[in-house]
Scaffold this active site. Sequence first.
Site, PDB file in Angstrom:
ATOM      1  N   SER A 114       0.815  -1.217   0.000  1.00 56.50           N
ATOM      2  CA  SER A 114       0.000   0.000   0.000  1.00 56.50           C
ATOM      3  C   SER A 114       0.846   1.264   0.000  1.00 56.50           C
ATOM      4  O   SER A 114       0.478   2.265  -0.623  1.00 56.50           O
ATOM      5  CB  SER A 114      -0.948   0.004   1.205  1.00 56.50           C
ATOM      6  OG  SER A 114      -0.220  -0.001   2.426  1.00 56.50           O
ATOM      7  N   ASP A 151       1.213  -0.141   8.266  1.00 60.57           N
ATOM      8  CA  ASP A 151       2.602  -0.582   8.263  1.00 60.57           C
ATOM      9  C   ASP A 151       3.229  -0.339   6.896  1.00 60.57           C
ATOM     10  O   ASP A 151       2.548   0.044   5.939  1.00 60.57           O
ATOM     11  CB  ASP A 151       2.709  -2.060   8.657  1.00 60.57           C
ATOM     12  CG  ASP A 151       2.025  -2.981   7.639  1.00 60.57           C
ATOM     13  OD1 ASP A 151       1.368  -2.482   6.702  1.00 60.57           O
ATOM     14  OD2 ASP A 151       2.155  -4.212   7.785  1.00 60.57           O
ATOM     15  N   ASP A 158       5.641  -2.236   4.034  1.00 61.18           N
ATOM     16  CA  ASP A 158       6.283  -3.463   3.557  1.00 61.18           C
ATOM     17  C   ASP A 158       7.578  -3.089   2.859  1.00 61.18           C
ATOM     18  O   ASP A 158       7.585  -2.255   1.945  1.00 61.18           O
ATOM     19  CB  ASP A 158       5.365  -4.200   2.579  1.00 61.18           C
ATOM     20  CG  ASP A 158       4.073  -4.657   3.238  1.00 61.18           C
ATOM     21  OD1 ASP A 158       4.153  -5.277   4.317  1.00 61.18           O
ATOM     22  OD2 ASP A 158       2.994  -4.384   2.688  1.00 61.18           O
ATOM     23  N   ASP A 168       7.448  -4.571   7.960  1.00 64.52           N
ATOM     24  CA  ASP A 168       7.840  -5.935   7.615  1.00 64.52           C
ATOM     25  C   ASP A 168       9.061  -5.832   6.725  1.00 64.52           C
ATOM     26  O   ASP A 168       9.055  -5.087   5.737  1.00 64.52           O
ATOM     27  CB  ASP A 168       6.720  -6.663   6.861  1.00 64.52           C
ATOM     28  CG  ASP A 168       5.584  -7.081   7.780  1.00 64.52           C
ATOM     29  OD1 ASP A 168       5.709  -6.881   9.006  1.00 64.52           O
ATOM     30  OD2 ASP A 168       4.587  -7.602   7.269  1.00 64.52           O
ATOM     31  N   LYS A 207     -10.758  -0.309  -0.386  1.00 64.76           N
ATOM     32  CA  LYS A 207     -10.113  -0.831   0.823  1.00 64.76           C
ATOM     33  C   LYS A 207     -10.922  -0.464   2.063  1.00 64.76           C
ATOM     34  O   LYS A 207     -11.118  -1.299   2.969  1.00 64.76           O
ATOM     35  CB  LYS A 207      -8.684  -0.289   0.942  1.00 64.76           C
ATOM     36  CG  LYS A 207      -7.690  -0.955  -0.009  1.00 64.76           C
ATOM     37  CD  LYS A 207      -6.402  -0.165  -0.123  1.00 64.76           C
ATOM     38  CE  LYS A 207      -5.621  -0.122   1.150  1.00 64.76           C
ATOM     39  NZ  LYS A 207      -4.880  -1.376   1.424  1.00 64.76           N
ATOM     40  N   TYR A 237     -11.724  -7.991   4.614  1.00 60.37           N
ATOM     41  CA  TYR A 237     -10.348  -7.603   4.284  1.00 60.37           C
ATOM     42  C   TYR A 237      -9.398  -8.437   5.136  1.00 60.37           C
ATOM     43  O   TYR A 237      -9.011  -8.052   6.228  1.00 60.37           O
ATOM     44  CB  TYR A 237     -10.154  -6.112   4.548  1.00 60.37           C
ATOM     45  CG  TYR A 237      -8.866  -5.526   3.982  1.00 60.37           C
ATOM     46  CD1 TYR A 237      -8.885  -4.768   2.818  1.00 60.37           C
ATOM     47  CD2 TYR A 237      -7.643  -5.717   4.619  1.00 60.37           C
ATOM     48  CE1 TYR A 237      -7.720  -4.213   2.298  1.00 60.37           C
ATOM     49  CE2 TYR A 237      -6.474  -5.184   4.107  1.00 60.37           C
ATOM     50  CZ  TYR A 237      -6.517  -4.432   2.947  1.00 60.37           C
ATOM     51  OH  TYR A 237      -5.366  -3.891   2.435  1.00 60.37           O
TER      52      TYR A 237
END
Length: 434
Positions: free
Chosen positions: A98, A109, A111, A163, A224, A233
């Site tokens: 995202s 968060d 990625d 992450d 979303k 979701y």
Amino acid sequence: MALPSSVPELTGGQVLGVTSAISYALPKPEDKKLTHELTQCLEKHDVFDSDSGLQQRLLVLGKLNELVKRWIYDISIVKGKSEAEAKVTGGKICTFGSYRLGVHGKGADIDTLVIAPRHIDRSDFFHSMKERLEDCKEVKHLRAIEDAYVPVIKLEFDGIEMDMLFARLALSNIPVNLDLLDINMLRNLDHKCVRSLNGCRVTDAILSLVPIHENFKLALRAIKLWAKRRGIYSNALGFLGGVSWSMLVARTCQLYPNAVAAVIVQKFFFVFSTWNWPNPVLLRKMDENVELDLPVWDPRINPSDKYHLMPIITPAYPQQNSTFNVSHSTLAVMKEEFTRGRNICNDIALGKKCWDDLFELFSFFSLYRHYMVITATAKSQEHYLKWTGLVESKIRILIGKLEYNGGIDLAHVNCKTFNPEPVTYVIPLCILSV
């Protein structure tokens, strides 16, 4: 990498997906008005990050990137590289998901993927890099999951959850202008590195396959929000995750390339409420005759692929089904929500309803007579995070077993958890005979 710029206007004959567009119609004044109202509604739901939040993320990514570069330099020296060689070795952090798509919200968060040259091993990442992160005062709640399908280090850096994946490329040096969409980057890599690279490759491929990025991003934010508020979701629990929703919105943009965000949202529900599952959703044609011979989604060759209920295929080689977790129950729930969304969007276009009606919070506990409650507890925060993650990953297996019970018509899992500790998952069962 440099991505193709958004196309300002497409005409008949130009094809972005596997088929030609359904309509090349340009926006009408009422479409722009509905898009303005949609934007106002999304702002009210606080889906946009603040300027200070964006700056904080950039600052954190900059710090982490410098930390990774220093780590690669130090490991290169330890492994016998000269200082001159270590300085040009390169290595960097790339984002995906995202944040890379430009649709992250407050508190989301990030990625990330650590890209290293061939002399840096995954064991280096999960040991010496992990130790370096543990010594960093900005890092909290660090946990390494080395044996996962896609190995990952999870952490909180300066208040932002992250992450971190790792991929070692078969290159002695990592160039600054590295093109991860180049299929040759996958040569001589193990499967874990290929899977780790897949996130960045898929995200960049999606952005390269949609016509007008701003319309895509605004429509994706709306979908979303809708999916989260309607309780559908979650990839882990058998619904769709962020990348799958992104691909459905991207396919809608391909079918209506000149449409503004409000029309894309309306057409999204029209297209997927009438979609003939399990026909796959594709953003581009499958790669054929690729020398790398990596496993790809192909029901003609792989018998297990024939049983996927809602295939949405990633656009970067090796193409995979991002929705293999979908069950009969979760598909039934999503079909119902697609139909509800289409009906509400029709009423919005007629002025009978507003966007708030589309985003109405799902009333989970008023639907069923019977509920099953799963409670997961642990004695420490570290064990709690690992244990609840494992429990969550097994719930979809439980759903599958419940579906085989002749007395159960639907096993509908609630994506929302309750209380920070213990964490509880609730699964209602709709019983045919009571």
